[in-house]
Design an enzyme around this catalytic site. Structure first.
Site, mmCIF file in Angstrom:
data_model
loop_
_atom_site.group_PDB
_atom_site.id
_atom_site.type_symbol
_atom_site.label_atom_id
_atom_site.label_comp_id
_atom_site.label_asym_id
_atom_site.label_seq_id
_atom_site.Cartn_x
_atom_site.Cartn_y
_atom_site.Cartn_z
ATOM 1 C CG HIS A 82 -2.158 -0.809 1.065
ATOM 2 N ND1 HIS A 82 -3.017 -1.076 2.101
ATOM 3 C CD2 HIS A 82 -2.690 -1.432 -0.012
ATOM 4 C CE1 HIS A 82 -4.029 -1.814 1.660
ATOM 5 N NE2 HIS A 82 -3.852 -2.053 0.389
ATOM 6 C CE1 TYR A 121 -7.068 0.235 4.581
ATOM 7 C CE2 TYR A 121 -5.965 2.359 4.380
ATOM 8 C CZ TYR A 121 -5.917 0.981 4.420
ATOM 9 O OH TYR A 121 -4.712 0.332 4.284
ATOM 10 C CD GLU A 166 -1.560 1.125 4.560
ATOM 11 O OE1 GLU A 166 -2.350 2.077 4.390
ATOM 12 O OE2 GLU A 166 -1.883 -0.073 4.387
ATOM 13 N NE ARG A 180 2.276 -3.825 -14.336
ATOM 14 C CZ ARG A 180 1.166 -3.096 -14.528
ATOM 15 N NH1 ARG A 180 0.825 -2.152 -13.670
ATOM 16 N NH2 ARG A 180 0.393 -3.326 -15.571
ATOM 17 C CE1 TYR A 235 9.717 -4.533 -13.273
ATOM 18 C CE2 TYR A 235 8.818 -2.322 -13.021
ATOM 19 C CZ TYR A 235 8.838 -3.551 -13.669
ATOM 20 O OH TYR A 235 7.968 -3.792 -14.701
ATOM 21 N N PRO A 276 16.385 -9.172 -5.903
ATOM 22 C CG PRO A 276 14.658 -10.180 -4.678
ATOM 23 C CD PRO A 276 15.083 -9.855 -6.071
ATOM 24 C CG PHE A 292 9.012 -10.703 -8.560
ATOM 25 C CD1 PHE A 292 9.360 -10.222 -7.314
ATOM 26 C CD2 PHE A 292 10.019 -10.828 -9.519
ATOM 27 C CE1 PHE A 292 10.670 -9.879 -7.011
ATOM 28 C CE2 PHE A 292 11.335 -10.491 -9.226
ATOM 29 C CZ PHE A 292 11.663 -10.016 -7.974
ATOM 30 N N GLY A 293 4.195 -10.406 -7.514
ATOM 31 C CA GLY A 293 2.823 -10.188 -7.956
ATOM 32 C C GLY A 293 1.975 -10.138 -6.712
HETATM 33 C C1 LIG Z 1 7.655 -6.792 -4.808
HETATM 34 C C2 LIG Z 1 7.856 -7.004 -6.286
HETATM 35 C C3 LIG Z 1 9.131 -6.934 -6.829
HETATM 36 C C4 LIG Z 1 9.334 -7.152 -8.190
HETATM 37 N N1 LIG Z 1 10.604 -7.088 -8.697
HETATM 38 C C5 LIG Z 1 10.814 -7.291 -10.013
HETATM 39 C C6 LIG Z 1 12.143 -7.227 -10.567
HETATM 40 O O1 LIG Z 1 13.125 -6.975 -9.865
HETATM 41 N N2 LIG Z 1 12.285 -7.424 -11.906
HETATM 42 C C7 LIG Z 1 11.216 -7.714 -12.723
HETATM 43 O O2 LIG Z 1 11.419 -7.878 -13.946
HETATM 44 N N3 LIG Z 1 9.948 -7.790 -12.221
HETATM 45 C C8 LIG Z 1 9.731 -7.563 -10.899
HETATM 46 N N4 LIG Z 1 8.446 -7.616 -10.401
HETATM 47 C C9 LIG Z 1 7.317 -7.841 -11.332
HETATM 48 C C10 LIG Z 1 6.866 -6.489 -11.948
HETATM 49 O O3 LIG Z 1 6.341 -5.671 -10.920
HETATM 50 C C11 LIG Z 1 5.769 -6.651 -13.002
HETATM 51 O O4 LIG Z 1 4.742 -7.449 -12.483
HETATM 52 C C12 LIG Z 1 6.297 -7.254 -14.286
HETATM 53 O O5 LIG Z 1 7.312 -6.429 -14.834
HETATM 54 C C13 LIG Z 1 5.153 -7.403 -15.303
HETATM 55 O O6 LIG Z 1 4.553 -6.159 -15.507
HETATM 56 P P1 LIG Z 1 3.956 -5.768 -16.930
HETATM 57 O O7 LIG Z 1 3.256 -4.461 -16.821
HETATM 58 O O8 LIG Z 1 4.979 -5.912 -17.991
HETATM 59 O O9 LIG Z 1 2.895 -6.915 -17.167
HETATM 60 P P2 LIG Z 1 1.315 -6.773 -16.993
HETATM 61 O O10 LIG Z 1 0.755 -5.954 -18.091
HETATM 62 O O11 LIG Z 1 1.033 -6.400 -15.600
HETATM 63 O O12 LIG Z 1 0.906 -8.278 -17.245
HETATM 64 C C14 LIG Z 1 1.261 -9.290 -16.293
HETATM 65 C C15 LIG Z 1 0.692 -10.619 -16.773
HETATM 66 O O13 LIG Z 1 -0.719 -10.517 -16.857
HETATM 67 C C16 LIG Z 1 -1.157 -10.922 -18.137
HETATM 68 N N5 LIG Z 1 -2.295 -10.082 -18.563
HETATM 69 C C17 LIG Z 1 -2.287 -8.733 -18.705
HETATM 70 N N6 LIG Z 1 -3.478 -8.312 -19.170
HETATM 71 C C18 LIG Z 1 -4.232 -9.417 -19.341
HETATM 72 C C19 LIG Z 1 -5.537 -9.665 -19.819
HETATM 73 N N7 LIG Z 1 -6.307 -8.665 -20.204
HETATM 74 N N8 LIG Z 1 -5.967 -10.955 -19.849
HETATM 75 C C20 LIG Z 1 -5.175 -11.965 -19.450
HETATM 76 N N9 LIG Z 1 -3.935 -11.797 -19.008
HETATM 77 C C21 LIG Z 1 -3.469 -10.555 -18.948
HETATM 78 C C22 LIG Z 1 0.033 -10.699 -19.069
HETATM 79 O O14 LIG Z 1 0.009 -11.556 -20.194
HETATM 80 C C23 LIG Z 1 1.198 -11.005 -18.173
HETATM 81 O O15 LIG Z 1 1.501 -12.372 -18.187
HETATM 82 C C24 LIG Z 1 8.234 -7.417 -9.028
HETATM 83 C C25 LIG Z 1 6.935 -7.447 -8.492
HETATM 84 C C26 LIG Z 1 6.746 -7.244 -7.136
HETATM 85 C C27 LIG Z 1 5.338 -7.278 -6.586
HETATM 86 C C1 HEM Z 2 -8.996 -3.272 4.859
HETATM 87 C C2 HEM Z 2 -8.873 -2.821 3.628
HETATM 88 C C3 HEM Z 2 -7.887 -3.376 2.611
HETATM 89 C C4 HEM Z 2 -7.417 -4.654 2.473
HETATM 90 C C5 HEM Z 2 -7.746 -5.872 3.320
HETATM 91 C C6 HEM Z 2 -6.513 -4.660 1.341
HETATM 92 C C7 HEM Z 2 -5.824 -5.776 0.905
HETATM 93 C C8 HEM Z 2 -4.874 -5.759 -0.097
HETATM 94 C C9 HEM Z 2 -4.076 -6.884 -0.503
HETATM 95 C C10 HEM Z 2 -4.151 -8.270 0.100
HETATM 96 C C11 HEM Z 2 -3.269 -6.469 -1.503
HETATM 97 C C12 HEM Z 2 -2.246 -7.325 -2.265
HETATM 98 C C13 HEM Z 2 -0.920 -7.269 -1.551
HETATM 99 C C14 HEM Z 2 0.113 -8.062 -2.294
HETATM 100 O O1 HEM Z 2 0.660 -7.574 -3.268
HETATM 101 O O2 HEM Z 2 0.355 -9.210 -1.913
HETATM 102 C C15 HEM Z 2 -3.541 -5.079 -1.740
HETATM 103 C C16 HEM Z 2 -2.930 -4.309 -2.708
HETATM 104 C C17 HEM Z 2 -3.381 -3.078 -3.086
HETATM 105 N N1 HEM Z 2 -4.318 -2.309 -2.423
HETATM 106 FE FE1 HEM Z 2 -5.348 -2.826 -0.789
HETATM 107 N N2 HEM Z 2 -6.472 -3.394 0.817
HETATM 108 C C18 HEM Z 2 -7.289 -2.593 1.546
HETATM 109 C C19 HEM Z 2 -7.504 -1.242 1.363
HETATM 110 C C20 HEM Z 2 -7.036 -0.527 0.267
HETATM 111 C C21 HEM Z 2 -7.323 0.861 0.009
HETATM 112 C C22 HEM Z 2 -8.127 1.777 0.909
HETATM 113 C C23 HEM Z 2 -6.736 1.171 -1.186
HETATM 114 C C24 HEM Z 2 -6.784 2.500 -1.902
HETATM 115 C C25 HEM Z 2 -7.740 2.815 -2.712
HETATM 116 C C26 HEM Z 2 -6.055 -0.021 -1.650
HETATM 117 C C27 HEM Z 2 -5.317 -0.101 -2.801
HETATM 118 C C28 HEM Z 2 -4.486 -1.151 -3.128
HETATM 119 C C29 HEM Z 2 -3.630 -1.158 -4.303
HETATM 120 C C30 HEM Z 2 -3.527 -0.054 -5.359
HETATM 121 C C31 HEM Z 2 -2.915 -2.361 -4.266
HETATM 122 C C32 HEM Z 2 -1.897 -2.858 -5.291
HETATM 123 C C33 HEM Z 2 -2.691 -3.465 -6.387
HETATM 124 C C34 HEM Z 2 -1.878 -4.117 -7.461
HETATM 125 O O3 HEM Z 2 -0.700 -3.824 -7.608
HETATM 126 O O4 HEM Z 2 -2.481 -4.934 -8.164
HETATM 127 N N3 HEM Z 2 -6.257 -1.013 -0.737
HETATM 128 N N4 HEM Z 2 -4.523 -4.659 -0.865
#
Ligand SMILES: Cc1cc2nc3c(=O)[nH]c(=O)nc-3n(C[C@H](O)[C@H](O)[C@H](O)COP(=O)(O)OP(=O)(O)OC[C@H]3O[C@@H](n4cnc5c(N)ncnc54)[C@H](O)[C@@H]3O)c2cc1C
Ligand code: HEM
Length: 404
Positions: A88, A98, A140, A206, A208, A283, A393-394
């Site tokens: 968050h 929230y 947070e 995203r 990284y 990492p 990474f998701g």
């Molecule tokens: C904590 C953390 C650390 C990370 N560190 C790294 C790192 O060091 N290096 C790195 O390369 N990445 C890292 N990632 C992953 C990175 O954040 C992105 O998720 C990655 O680069 C993919 O993003 P993207 O926008 O290219 O793909 P996106 O557009 O988000 O797509 C992701 C997947 O979803 C699918 N998808 C998208 N749209 C649709 C749809 N409409 N229908 C069906 N499937 C769909 C795509 O085909 C793809 O397989 C990390 C993620 C996290 C959470």
């Molecule tokens: C009690 C309330 C909430 C719960 C339980 C919750 C839970 C979660 C969880 C489980 C994730 C995924 C974490 C992960 O990456 O593993 C997440 C991501 C996220 N949350 Fe929340 N959340 C809450 C409130 C909010 C609020 C208030 C916002 C703001 C509008 C928010 C915005 C987001 C966003 C933007 C992400 C990242 C989404 C992504 O990258 O796909 N959340 N939250």
């Protein structure tokens, strides 16, 4: 603390709510993004929305939190809350939001479960929501304070000082703060969000991991290009970074966050095992570089699996860092070995022949199936679950299962 009356109602309705969570969260996001489209512009990840992963992570976390409260009304499941709070903070969530999420989530619950949502049921789940929200808001607030930023004001401009091709699928970007002021404090293992404007004008974020020593003035991210498979589209942000970002360009990065980092307290100076597959090496390289910069004497075992040496990003750098560290060694596995790595094993990672240092802290990062398999091997080898830290990474679909 969850009141006794609410606990009884939550216990009785948890199966019904848990069974309907997929429908509830689909309706919730649908209605919220219809009324508040700005949240999809520059906050939520639309790739995760399309795949449903974010929905499942949110639903799983609420069910997981409710289950923990039923076991102990004062419970604050740390791993679950820390992971979400760091994510968050990395996307700039603020406490006022929230109330928005509450409105749409509870609207969706009422719509999905209909008459089953009596005022008592609504009040009991309200209590669960606000206990969780309160715990997250508190965490947070502390994270923003520690990062030295106002809540939600996490963005800063960075200049790309070098773009380096690591493998055919992976590039690194070396970055310096564009305003010339020092970089914020970061812990080894943490990540930043990158915020980019897509061709349709919508902003996307995203995360990284930082793949360089976070103590340095320059910061590096290492990005794998995600190719679409089986009819799914190519990853949008990784492909944009690969196709468009060059030396001299600006990138918008968040302050660094992440709950999986190297603990540097004096009493945590024991052995480390860094286990990764594919782009999950990032990492680990950041942690190794930090240890090297501090001439750490800690025993470090680096374990990495990849398709081939040519696909293994930061491979040469990993060797160099390991050589500089007196207590470090590395073991690699490749599905297709190559002459560049004569000492590597062929095939998937198999820890049966590996001697793990006693009392080690293990860091794990890679695709979920890899992490599940290796975690089982580590547990089998006697490593306690509490000593295994993992980064996904998701959206974390692993948390509700209590992997941490
Ligand atoms: C904590 C953390 C650390 C990370 N560190 C790294 C790192 O060091 N290096 C790195 O390369 N990445 C890292 N990632 C992953 C990175 O954040 C992105 O998720 C990655 O680069 C993919 O993003 P993207 O926008 O290219 O793909 P996106 O557009 O988000 O797509 C992701 C997947 O979803 C699918 N998808 C998208 N749209 C649709 C749809 N409409 N229908 C069906 N499937 C769909 C795509 O085909 C793809 O397989 C990390 C993620 C996290 C959470
Ligand atoms: C009690 C309330 C909430 C719960 C339980 C919750 C839970 C979660 C969880 C489980 C994730 C995924 C974490 C992960 O990456 O593993 C997440 C991501 C996220 N949350 Fe929340 N959340 C809450 C409130 C909010 C609020 C208030 C916002 C703001 C509008 C928010 C915005 C987001 C966003 C933007 C992400 C990242 C989404 C992504 O990258 O796909 N959340 N939250």
């Amino acid at each position: 603390m969850l009141s006794a009356e609410s606990a009884a109602v939550v216990r009785a309705t948890l199966p019904a709510v848990a069974g309907a969570l997929d429908e509830i969260t689909t309706r919730f996001y649908g209605a919220m993004f219809r009324d508040r489209p700005e949240l999809l512009d520059g906050m939520f990840n639309r790739g995760n929305q399309a795949s449903g992963d974010q929905r499942r992570a949110l639903a799983g976390s609420i069910a997981g939190f409710a289950t923990a409260l039923l076991a102990d009304p004062d419970a604050r499941p740390d791993a679950l809350l820390a992971r979400i709070a760091h994510k968050h903070a990395a996307v700039g969530v603020t406490d006022d939001q929230y109330t928005i999420v509450h409105k749409y989530l509870f609207g969706a619950i009422a719509e999905t479960l209909g008459d089953a949502v009596t005022p008592e049921v609504a009040a009991a789940w309200d209590e669960v929501y606000w206990l969780m929200a309160g715990a997250l808001i508190g965490r947070e607030a502390r994270l923003y304070q520690d990062a030295g930023v106002e809540p939600g004001r996490i963005w800063r401009q960075w200049t790309v000082v070098e773009r380096r091709t690591e493998t055919p699928e992976v590039v690194s970007f070396l970055l310096r703060p564009a305003d010339g002021r020092p970089a914020q404090r970061t812990r080894a293992g943490q990540y930043v969000s990158v915020r980019v404007r897509m061709a349709d004008g919508v902003h996307q974020l995203r995360q990284y991991s930082l793949s360089s020593d976070p103590g340095r003035e320059l910061r590096r991210i290492t990005v794998k290009r995600v190719a679409g498979t089986a009819g799914d589209p190519d990853g949008e942000v990784s492909n944009l970074l690969h196709a468009q970002v060059r030396e001299g360009d600006r990138l918008t990065l968040s302050a660094p966050f992440g709950d999986v980092f190297l603990d540097e307290r004096a009493d945590a100076a024991g052995p480390l095992v860094l286990v990764s597959a594919g782009i999950g090496c990032t990492p680990m390289t950041g942690i190794l570089a930090h240890l090297e910069a501090n001439a750490s004497p800690r025993p470090v075992l680096v374990l990495h699996a990849d398709r081939s040496p040519a696909d293994h990003a930061l491979r040469t750098e990993t060797h160099e860092l390991v050589e500089q560290l007196p207590g470090a060694r590395a073991v690699f596995w490749y599905e297709r070995p190559g002459a560049e790595e004569p000492g590597a094993h062929e095939g998937l990672m198999d820890l049966s022949g590996v001697e793990l240092p006693d009392g080690a802290m293990v860091f794990l990062c890679g695709p979920l199936p890899f992490m599940r398999e290796v975690r089982a091997q580590l547990l089998g080898a006697g490593v306690p679950a509490r000593r295994i830290r993992y980064e996904v990474f998701g959206p974390d679909l692993w948390l509700p299962g209590g992997a941490a």
